[in-house]
Write an enzyme that holds these catalytic residues in place. Structure first.
Site, PDB file in Angstrom:
ATOM      1  CB  SER A  22      -0.892   0.009   1.245  1.00 17.91           C
ATOM      2  OG  SER A  22      -1.515   1.258   1.347  1.00 17.91           O
ATOM      3  CG  LEU A  23       1.790   3.443  -3.255  1.00 21.05           C
ATOM      4  CD1 LEU A  23       1.451   3.979  -4.634  1.00 21.05           C
ATOM      5  CD2 LEU A  23       3.298   3.556  -3.015  1.00 21.05           C
ATOM      6  CB  THR A  69      -7.890  -1.587   1.325  1.00 23.42           C
ATOM      7  OG1 THR A  69      -7.889  -1.821  -0.088  1.00 23.42           O
ATOM      8  CG2 THR A  69      -6.803  -2.434   1.978  1.00 23.42           C
ATOM      9  CE  LYS A  73     -11.752  -0.071  -0.624  1.00 19.62           C
ATOM     10  NZ  LYS A  73     -11.626   0.616  -1.917  1.00 19.62           N
ATOM     11  CG  ASN A  94     -12.315   4.877   1.179  1.00 20.87           C
ATOM     12  OD1 ASN A  94     -13.139   5.597   1.742  1.00 20.87           O
ATOM     13  ND2 ASN A  94     -11.377   5.366   0.390  1.00 20.87           N
ATOM     14  CG  ASP A 109     -12.313   4.236  -2.877  1.00 17.57           C
ATOM     15  OD1 ASP A 109     -11.184   4.650  -2.554  1.00 17.57           O
ATOM     16  OD2 ASP A 109     -12.758   3.137  -2.503  1.00 17.57           O
ATOM     17  N   GLY A 136     -16.317  -2.879  -7.447  1.00 15.21           N
ATOM     18  CA  GLY A 136     -16.442  -1.877  -6.393  1.00 15.21           C
ATOM     19  C   GLY A 136     -16.054  -0.482  -6.864  1.00 15.21           C
ATOM     20  N   GLY A 254      -4.638   6.747 -12.875  1.00 14.30           N
ATOM     21  CA  GLY A 254      -5.258   6.591 -11.565  1.00 14.30           C
ATOM     22  C   GLY A 254      -4.527   7.257 -10.405  1.00 14.30           C
TER      23      GLY A 254
HETATM   24  P1  ATR Z   1     -12.651  -3.278  -8.185  1.00 12.59           P
HETATM   25  O1  ATR Z   1     -13.163  -3.406  -6.793  1.00 12.59           O
HETATM   26  O2  ATR Z   1     -11.291  -2.644  -8.279  1.00 12.59           O
HETATM   27  O3  ATR Z   1     -13.643  -2.619  -9.077  1.00 12.59           O
HETATM   28  P2  ATR Z   1     -13.373  -5.925  -9.008  1.00 12.59           P
HETATM   29  O4  ATR Z   1     -14.576  -5.857  -8.154  1.00 12.59           O
HETATM   30  O5  ATR Z   1     -12.544  -7.170  -8.959  1.00 12.59           O
HETATM   31  O6  ATR Z   1     -12.358  -4.746  -8.704  1.00 12.59           O
HETATM   32  O7  ATR Z   1     -13.823  -5.632 -10.513  1.00 12.59           O
HETATM   33  C1  ATR Z   1     -12.987  -5.849 -11.593  1.00 12.59           C
HETATM   34  C2  ATR Z   1     -13.750  -5.549 -12.875  1.00 12.59           C
HETATM   35  O8  ATR Z   1     -12.887  -5.864 -13.969  1.00 12.59           O
HETATM   36  C3  ATR Z   1     -14.997  -6.391 -13.055  1.00 12.59           C
HETATM   37  O9  ATR Z   1     -16.001  -5.607 -13.665  1.00 12.59           O
HETATM   38  C4  ATR Z   1     -14.534  -7.492 -14.023  1.00 12.59           C
HETATM   39  O10 ATR Z   1     -15.544  -8.034 -14.831  1.00 12.59           O
HETATM   40  P3  ATR Z   1     -16.537  -9.200 -14.272  1.00 12.59           P
HETATM   41  O11 ATR Z   1     -17.525  -8.507 -13.401  1.00 12.59           O
HETATM   42  O12 ATR Z   1     -17.127  -9.776 -15.486  1.00 12.59           O
HETATM   43  O13 ATR Z   1     -15.644 -10.154 -13.526  1.00 12.59           O
HETATM   44  C5  ATR Z   1     -13.558  -6.729 -14.865  1.00 12.59           C
HETATM   45  N1  ATR Z   1     -12.588  -7.617 -15.515  1.00 12.59           N
HETATM   46  C6  ATR Z   1     -11.565  -8.270 -14.935  1.00 12.59           C
HETATM   47  N2  ATR Z   1     -10.885  -9.002 -15.853  1.00 12.59           N
HETATM   48  C7  ATR Z   1     -11.521  -8.798 -17.044  1.00 12.59           C
HETATM   49  C8  ATR Z   1     -11.322  -9.275 -18.379  1.00 12.59           C
HETATM   50  N3  ATR Z   1     -10.307 -10.108 -18.678  1.00 12.59           N
HETATM   51  N4  ATR Z   1     -12.171  -8.836 -19.346  1.00 12.59           N
HETATM   52  C9  ATR Z   1     -13.175  -7.999 -19.068  1.00 12.59           C
HETATM   53  N5  ATR Z   1     -13.426  -7.514 -17.826  1.00 12.59           N
HETATM   54  C10 ATR Z   1     -12.611  -7.914 -16.833  1.00 12.59           C
END
Ligand code: ATR
Length: 290
Positions: A22-23, A69, A73, A94, A109, A136, A254
């Site tokens: 973590s940063l 985190t 969360k 968060n 966030d 999320g 980001g």
């Molecule tokens: P965060 O909390 O950072 O948003 P997350 O809940 O793991 O992380 O969400 C990751 C997102 O990336 C999801 O929308 C995921 O799609 P799915 O809901 O279908 O799993 C998307 N994602 C991850 N790998 C992917 C891939 N190879 N192609 C398309 N979407 C992808």
């Protein structure tokens, strides 16, 4: 953090698993040092089964607050005494503030993301936004974009029901913003980008060490007047941002969101503004490859 830790130094920290990369400690401790504030920020690696004990312990020792985190969360909510309206809508927290033994949850966030756009001179008011991913991050960002006056949010996701769920929540609570949920495919992607002012990648595609992956397969879908934003900050320029830059788009990574979500938490705990520019420099130095 002041030069010396004293009997009055107040503790802040991060609860998560894992936390060692973590940063947040770098960011917050640099801020305390710059402003000569008597706080220290540490990371605590807490597994799911230990969250309750950790929260009760932090409450007992009277910390000023903490960040939360993955994977806590959502599960943190049951241990809180209250939550901001946004955190309630997002369904995730968060940042926690300890006010005289009562724990209040916030979610900085999405607000941090919108703030980072404002810093780049971008207003989301009346804009049409296409967002890839429905995890999320998309949930928290979409709530804040809708509250900030976005005209329409189109959420495209591989698993479409997750996008539908976010859109339903937005429709119920922030009906001023139109929404559409779409399955990830070439046709939906093309149609949505054609109408969009801002494109946001909230998926993990392109994140280190999978730098060659990109949510957009055809660079001709991008136009120079489209703002393209990627939540990923490592690498600092994802394949998507490189493609967008080549097409003449304004690009945003980001890092701004990372710093601003921290700055908003910093302010909730200390009542002071985080020195943003110094913190960004410090983070860039810490991670030379950012
Ligand atoms: P965060 O909390 O950072 O948003 P997350 O809940 O793991 O992380 O969400 C990751 C997102 O990336 C999801 O929308 C995921 O799609 P799915 O809901 O279908 O799993 C998307 N994602 C991850 N790998 C992917 C891939 N190879 N192609 C398309 N979407 C992808």
């Amino acid at each position: 953090m002041k030069d010396t830790i004293t009997g009055k130094t107040k503790l802040l920290g991060l609860l998560g698993h894992p936390v060692e990369h973590s940063l947040s400690p770098v960011m917050h401790n640099k801020g305390f040092q710059n402003l000569n504030l008597d706080f220290i920020y540490l990371c605590f690696d807490i597994k799911e089964e230990s969250l309750n004990e950790a929260v009760q312990g932090l409450k007992a020792i009277g910390v000023r607050g903490f960040n939360v985190t993955m994977p806590h969360k959502k599960t943190i909510i049951q241990y809180l005494d209250g939550m901001s309206k946004e955190a309630e809508l997002i369904g995730a927290v968060n940042t926690v503030v300890n006010d005289a033994g009562k724990l209040y949850g916030h979610n900085t966030d999405g607000k941090g993301y919108v703030r980072a756009l404002v810093e780049e001179g971008i207003s989301v008011k009346d804009k049409t936004i296409v967002m890839f991913g429905a995890g999320g991050a998309s949930r928290s960002i979409s709530v804040e974009l809708a509250l900030a006056g976005a005209k329409e949010i189109v959420i495209i996701n591989r698993t479409v029901h997750k996008a539908v769920e976010i859109c339903n929540m937005l429709n119920r609570n922030i009906p001023t913003c139109k929404t559409q949920a779409k399955e990830l495919n070439d046709e939906n992607t093309r149609e949505a980008i054609e109408r969009a002012d801002i494109l946001i990648n909230n998926t993990s595609l392109g994140m280190h060490p999978y730098e060659d992956q990109c949510i957009i397969k055809d660079e001709n879908l991008l136009r120079a007047d489209l703002i393209v934003s990627d939540l990923i900050y490592e690498p600092s320029k994802t394949a998507l941002l490189k493609m967008a830059e080549k097409k003449g788009c304004k690009i945003i990574n980001g890092l701004g969101m990372l710093v601003w979500q921290g700055a908003l938490a910093f302010e909730l705990w200390t009542g002071k503004k985080m020195p943003i520019d110094e913190i960004k420099q410090k983070l860039l130095k810490e991670r030379m490859h950012l």
